[in-house]
Design an enzyme around this catalytic site. Structure first.
Site, mmCIF file in Angstrom:
data_model
loop_
_atom_site.group_PDB
_atom_site.id
_atom_site.type_symbol
_atom_site.label_atom_id
_atom_site.label_comp_id
_atom_site.label_asym_id
_atom_site.label_seq_id
_atom_site.Cartn_x
_atom_site.Cartn_y
_atom_site.Cartn_z
ATOM 1 N N THR A 199 -9.857 1.182 6.665
ATOM 2 C CA THR A 199 -9.263 -0.001 7.293
ATOM 3 C C THR A 199 -7.878 0.314 7.908
ATOM 4 O OG1 THR A 199 -8.231 -0.400 4.969
ATOM 5 C CG2 THR A 199 -10.339 -1.667 5.473
ATOM 6 N N ASP A 206 0.863 -1.248 -0.128
ATOM 7 C CA ASP A 206 -0.263 -0.027 -0.256
ATOM 8 C C ASP A 206 0.672 1.418 -0.203
ATOM 9 O OD1 ASP A 206 -2.150 -1.816 0.041
ATOM 10 O OD2 ASP A 206 -2.723 -1.391 2.259
ATOM 11 N N MET A 219 -9.489 3.033 11.330
ATOM 12 C CA MET A 219 -9.968 1.773 12.126
ATOM 13 C C MET A 219 -9.513 1.630 13.586
ATOM 14 S SD MET A 219 -10.330 -2.093 11.060
ATOM 15 C CE MET A 219 -11.807 -1.748 9.711
ATOM 16 N N LYS A 239 0.464 14.565 25.251
ATOM 17 C CA LYS A 239 -0.224 15.791 25.616
ATOM 18 C C LYS A 239 -1.446 15.914 24.743
ATOM 19 C CE LYS A 239 2.206 18.396 28.581
ATOM 20 N NZ LYS A 239 1.498 18.929 30.029
#
EC number: 2.7.1.23
Length: 277
Positions: A178, A67, A182, A148
């Site tokens: 995804t 990807d 997710m 923070k």
């Protein structure tokens, strides 16, 4: 027909397969252009066939990697060129075929036995200026100081949607549902839908929940916090921002185009999600 070839640069198997694809196409009389960064890591292609991704003017791109390779292509190319993706990554939510299927897939492409799967992208405006890459997966607003939280408000189509204290806020496409979204508790959304997902990262209190809004929505973010924040696009582009800026995110006029051989979505996505978890 003219092809561009891009490979994952940190795996020798991907680079070698890229060369085999290049040779296969050249022998059959097709033009094949190779990404300059691929060439730098495997300098065996003809120099006259090398070009930067930003300069690609081809009919199709063959991406050999995961990807991350696809996201690199999408961030750098200037045109919406259809991508045939060969999985040499970890999960490969975006990829279409496995390495063993490479030449079978290329032959189907050459015969016209495919369809184009279009995915929406997000465009980010910083103080009204669109100067950063469009997102295929997500735009993430992150705390600039670990430990923070960020205090922010976000608006959908002009109306206050939520005021959030959290480690960050993820605004994602269905394709990106995804990914980071997710992990932030967001749902899987069919990537063919025209929607936008908004998911707070570890909100305090946990009354701030993910939401899905129409794809035509305009999401505006303003900061109550006075600390610097980090804007991340697809895990590929990062920028530190002062808290006095305003961010607007909306659907981009550009789309990502994938070469697909099947219209089935759920078997692959279900398997990948289970592998991930």
């Amino acid at each position: 027909m003219r092809f561009g070839i891009v490979a994952r640069r940190d795996r020798e198997e991907a680079l070698k397969l890229a060369y085999r694809v290049y040779d296969y196409l050249k022998v059959r009389g097709y033009d094949a252009i190779v990404d300059s960064e691929t060439y730098e890591h495997f300098p065996h292609f003809k120099e006259e066939d090398i070009a930067k991704l930003e300069e690609f003017d081809v009919d199709f791109i063959i991406a050999i990697g995961g990807d991350g390779t696809i996201l690199r292509i999408e961030h750098k190319t200037k045109k919406d060129i259809p991508i045939l993706s060969i999985n040499m990554g970890t999960l490969g939510f975006l990829t279409e075929v496995e390495p063993s299927e490479t030449f079978f897939a290329i032959n189907r492409l050459l015969r016209g036995e495919y369809y184009i799967d279009e995915r929406i992208k997000l465009r980010t405006y910083i103080n009204g200026e669109a100067r950063i890459p469009d997102a295929l997966n997500e735009v993430a607003i992150l705390t600039g100081i670990p430990g923070k939280v960020i205090h922010l408000r976000y608006y959908v189509d002009g109306g206050l949607a939520d005021e959030v204290r959290a480690d960050g806020l993820v605004v994602a496409t269905p394709t990106g549902s995804t990914g980071y979204a997710m992990s932030a508790g967001g749902p899987f959304v069919d990537p063919r839908l025209d929607t936008i997902i908004i998911a707070p990262l570890l909100p305090l209190p946990r009354t701030s929940v993910p939401m899905v809004v129409p794809g035509y929505s305009k999401i505006e973010i303003e900061f109550v916090t006075k600390r610097e924040v980090i804007l991340a696009v697809d895990g590929q582009y990062y920028e530190h921002l002062s808290p006095d800026i305003k961010i607007r995110i909306e659907k981009s006029p550009r789309k990502t185009k994938f070469v697909r051989f099947t219209r089935e979505i759920y078997p692959k996505y279900t398997m990948r999600i289970k592998e991930r978890h």
